[in-house]
Scaffold this motif. Structure first.
Motif, mmCIF file in Angstrom:
data_model
loop_
_atom_site.group_PDB
_atom_site.id
_atom_site.type_symbol
_atom_site.label_atom_id
_atom_site.label_comp_id
_atom_site.label_asym_id
_atom_site.label_seq_id
_atom_site.Cartn_x
_atom_site.Cartn_y
_atom_site.Cartn_z
ATOM 1 N N PHE A 5 0.981 -1.236 0.023
ATOM 2 C CA PHE A 5 -0.170 -0.067 0.007
ATOM 3 C C PHE A 5 0.841 1.205 0.016
ATOM 4 O O PHE A 5 1.748 1.387 0.992
ATOM 5 N N GLN A 6 0.746 2.151 -0.752
ATOM 6 C CA GLN A 6 1.232 3.387 -0.797
ATOM 7 C C GLN A 6 0.263 4.636 -0.310
ATOM 8 O O GLN A 6 -0.857 4.776 -0.391
ATOM 9 N N PRO A 7 0.700 5.282 1.011
ATOM 10 C CA PRO A 7 -0.097 6.257 1.401
ATOM 11 C C PRO A 7 -0.309 7.467 0.557
ATOM 12 O O PRO A 7 0.768 7.660 -0.381
ATOM 13 N N GLN A 8 -1.373 7.913 0.408
ATOM 14 C CA GLN A 8 -1.901 9.163 -0.351
ATOM 15 C C GLN A 8 -2.483 10.201 -0.093
ATOM 16 O O GLN A 8 -3.305 10.242 1.106
ATOM 17 N N ALA A 36 -5.798 1.119 3.318
ATOM 18 C CA ALA A 36 -6.740 0.984 2.392
ATOM 19 C C ALA A 36 -8.258 1.209 3.139
ATOM 20 O O ALA A 36 -9.239 1.771 2.263
ATOM 21 N N ASP A 37 -8.316 1.199 4.283
ATOM 22 C CA ASP A 37 -9.331 1.499 4.880
ATOM 23 C C ASP A 37 -9.495 2.443 6.015
ATOM 24 O O ASP A 37 -10.303 2.633 7.109
ATOM 25 N N ALA A 93 1.604 4.550 7.800
ATOM 26 C CA ALA A 93 1.077 3.373 7.102
ATOM 27 C C ALA A 93 1.895 2.315 6.802
ATOM 28 O O ALA A 93 1.630 1.167 6.666
ATOM 29 N N TYR A 94 3.191 2.696 7.131
ATOM 30 C CA TYR A 94 4.135 1.746 7.212
ATOM 31 C C TYR A 94 4.493 1.053 8.684
ATOM 32 O O TYR A 94 5.475 0.295 8.816
ATOM 33 N N MET A 95 3.779 1.398 9.757
ATOM 34 C CA MET A 95 4.117 0.932 10.978
ATOM 35 C C MET A 95 3.159 -0.179 11.412
ATOM 36 O O MET A 95 2.242 -0.345 10.956
ATOM 37 N N SER A 96 3.734 -0.829 12.364
ATOM 38 C CA SER A 96 2.930 -1.896 13.056
ATOM 39 C C SER A 96 2.113 -1.192 14.252
ATOM 40 O O SER A 96 2.527 -0.176 14.618
ATOM 41 N N PHE A 97 1.377 -1.892 14.808
ATOM 42 C CA PHE A 97 0.535 -1.471 15.980
ATOM 43 C C PHE A 97 1.407 -1.131 16.952
ATOM 44 O O PHE A 97 1.409 -0.056 17.772
ATOM 45 N N ALA A 98 2.279 -1.961 17.167
ATOM 46 C CA ALA A 98 3.365 -1.806 18.306
ATOM 47 C C ALA A 98 3.931 -0.491 18.078
ATOM 48 O O ALA A 98 4.313 0.194 18.913
ATOM 49 N N ASP A 99 4.315 -0.165 16.783
ATOM 50 C CA ASP A 99 5.195 1.039 16.715
ATOM 51 C C ASP A 99 4.381 2.126 16.986
ATOM 52 O O ASP A 99 4.679 3.295 17.542
ATOM 53 N N PHE A 100 3.000 2.295 16.718
ATOM 54 C CA PHE A 100 2.191 3.378 16.802
ATOM 55 C C PHE A 100 1.979 3.372 18.339
ATOM 56 O O PHE A 100 1.912 4.441 19.025
ATOM 57 N N VAL A 101 1.782 2.406 19.047
ATOM 58 C CA VAL A 101 1.875 2.641 20.745
ATOM 59 C C VAL A 101 3.000 3.166 21.272
ATOM 60 O O VAL A 101 2.904 3.863 22.168
ATOM 61 N N ARG A 102 4.172 2.693 20.537
ATOM 62 C CA ARG A 102 5.614 3.364 21.046
ATOM 63 C C ARG A 102 5.359 4.954 20.859
ATOM 64 O O ARG A 102 5.920 5.730 21.592
ATOM 65 N N ILE A 103 4.661 5.279 19.887
ATOM 66 C CA ILE A 103 4.674 7.009 19.622
ATOM 67 C C ILE A 103 3.837 7.413 20.634
ATOM 68 O O ILE A 103 4.205 8.478 21.192
ATOM 69 N N GLY A 104 2.751 6.881 21.007
ATOM 70 C CA GLY A 104 2.091 7.187 22.244
ATOM 71 C C GLY A 104 2.708 7.538 23.416
ATOM 72 O O GLY A 104 2.732 8.450 24.268
ATOM 73 N N PHE A 105 3.724 6.407 23.874
ATOM 74 C CA PHE A 105 4.500 6.439 25.056
ATOM 75 C C PHE A 105 5.562 7.584 24.800
ATOM 76 O O PHE A 105 5.854 8.375 25.743
#
Length: 115
Positions: A5-8, A36-37, A93-105
């Protein structure tokens, strides 16, 4: 062959009405299709992510109708000690859920559960 997937960049058209006068509103915002969603955008209050299931896709972007009760979640800037505009939405778009949680921390709160 793996299809990645390519973010746009996309436009998000908000259709709703004012609380007090019930006048119709049509606002257009810059946003990113980060999966995509999932459409993500910056708002005055933080980061908002919408499920495209209840958005209408048109040639000029995605249309969000308030009365269609779109599914979304938000990271509120008033509850974190960071400027969320520094987050690069297309990179999500290229991150895993764990990466996203790390951003939160990393947003500066000791107690992430308060967000």
């Amino acid at each position: 062959m793996i299809n990645t997937f390519q973010p746009q960049a996309v436009k998000l058209h908000y259709h709703g009405e004012t609380f007090d006068t019930k006048q119709e509103i049509h606002e257009i915002s810059d946003a990113w299709l980060i999966a995509a969603d999932v459409v993500g955008m910056y708002s005055d209050d933080g980061l908002v992510f919408y499920d495209t299931d209840r958005l209408e896709k048109r040639s000029d972007g995605y249309h969000l109708y308030e009365n269609n009760y779109p599914r979304f979640f938000m990271v509120d800037t008033s509850k974190v000690d960071a400027d969320l505009r520094k987050i690069d939405l297309p990179k999500l778009a290229y991150m895993s859920f764990a990466d996203f949680v790390r951003i939160g921390f990393s947003l500066g709160r000791e107690h992430y559960g308060e967000i």
